[in-house]
Design a protein around this motif. Structure first.
Motif: not given
Length: 299
Positions: A154, A76, A79-81, A43, A164, A41, A160-161
């Motif tokens: 968030s 994780y 995290s978006r990445i 980001d 993704r 993670s 939402e997570q």
């Protein structure tokens, strides 16, 4: 050298510490000795292990008896990445996701941050309302390494997570656990995990709770203990100056210097505000998991 073939990726305050501890005691599972290395993670500026060399050292004691090798980093999922990076470096990894009522999660995540001096506001509602301001980098406590850690709305958008995650990883490599189910029947959910990891039942019947809600007896003493713990982690995993396995001294000190904490109930108005905020995201969870969570958005 063996690398992880499964990850407990989140969410924070959803039982990940307990599950990781139970799994670490299974004879065919190796769990990284450091829970929450947060290596992938990148980001989020809160990572105990930052180099590939140090990350691989976490798994140097894996043997042929270990059919499943895992690590638990609950950032994780947020995290978006992290997941794309894992997918790039580790083939066919499996992911365990743990979720709970997002209102309870947000309250518990706030309390955790306050306990470890990332948060300095002593009231959850005030901290929640500060989130938009803090996204701009204002009113960030001295002990907070990254303002994103204080963005309670968030962090708890689990629908939402999860959406993704499913857009990146096939469903057959994802197992979602609900904390309510674990509380009601821990053995049943534990066996689901073993089946997911294709491992035999080790006969575990006792499922102690770890990382339960607690607060310091003294804030100043708690800050000393927290800084000592962080120093120990850095010396052990970042610089390799201590044995890789912890001796449990920190945990013993923590028990002596802490008290079990029963959080105050949310007032009716604020509770309703939180329900209104999370309701659409809970509906998204219901759609993804084909399950009813109406008890999460009704009084």
């Amino acid at each position: 050298m063996m690398l992880p073939n499964f990850f407990i990726i989140g969410a924070p305050k959803c039982g990940t510490t307990s599950l990781a501890t139970w799994l670490a005691e299974h004879p065919n599972i190796y769990m990284a000795p450091l829970k929450e290395p947060f290596f992938f993670s990148e980001d989020i500026n809160y990572r105990w292990v930052k180099s590939w060399k140090m990350y691989k050292r976490l798994f140097k004691d894996v043997t042929q008896n270990h059919k499943a090798v895992g690590e638990a980093s609950p950032f994780y999922l947020f995290s978006r990445i992290a997941i794309p990076k894992i997918e790039m470096n580790i083939k066919n990894a499996k992911y365990i996701v743990m979720i709970r009522n997002p209102i309870e999660m947000a309250y518990s995540w706030y309390e955790q941050n306050y306990r470890v001096f990332i948060e300095n506001v002593d009231n959850f509602r005030k901290a929640w309302e500060l989130a938009p301001i803090r996204r701009t980098g204002k009113q960030i406590p001295r002990g907070c390494k990254d303002p994103i850690l204080l963005d309670y709305p968030s962090w708890c958008l689990l629908g939402e997570q999860l959406e993704r995650l499913y857009n990146i990883v096939p469903r057959d490599r994802i197992l979602v656990l609900v904390l309510d189910d674990i509380k009601n029947n821990p053995r049943k959910e534990y066996l689901r995990v073993l089946e997911f990891l294709e491992l035999p039942d080790d006969g575990r019947k006792i499922f102690p709770v770890y990382n339960y809600s607690r607060m310091w007896r003294s804030r100043w003493l708690g800050e000393v203990v927290t800084k000592a713990f962080e120093l120990g982690v850095r010396l052990r995993y970042e610089f390799g100056l201590l044995p890789p396995k912890r001796l449990g001294i920190g945990e013993s000190v923590d028990k002596v210097t802490s008290i079990v904490w029963k959080r105050p109930q949310l007032d009716h108005e604020f509770h309703k505000e939180l329900i209104d905020f999370f309701k659409d995201d809970i509906h998204k969870l219901e759609s993804i998991l084909k399950r009813n969570f109406s008890e999460w958005y009704t009084f």
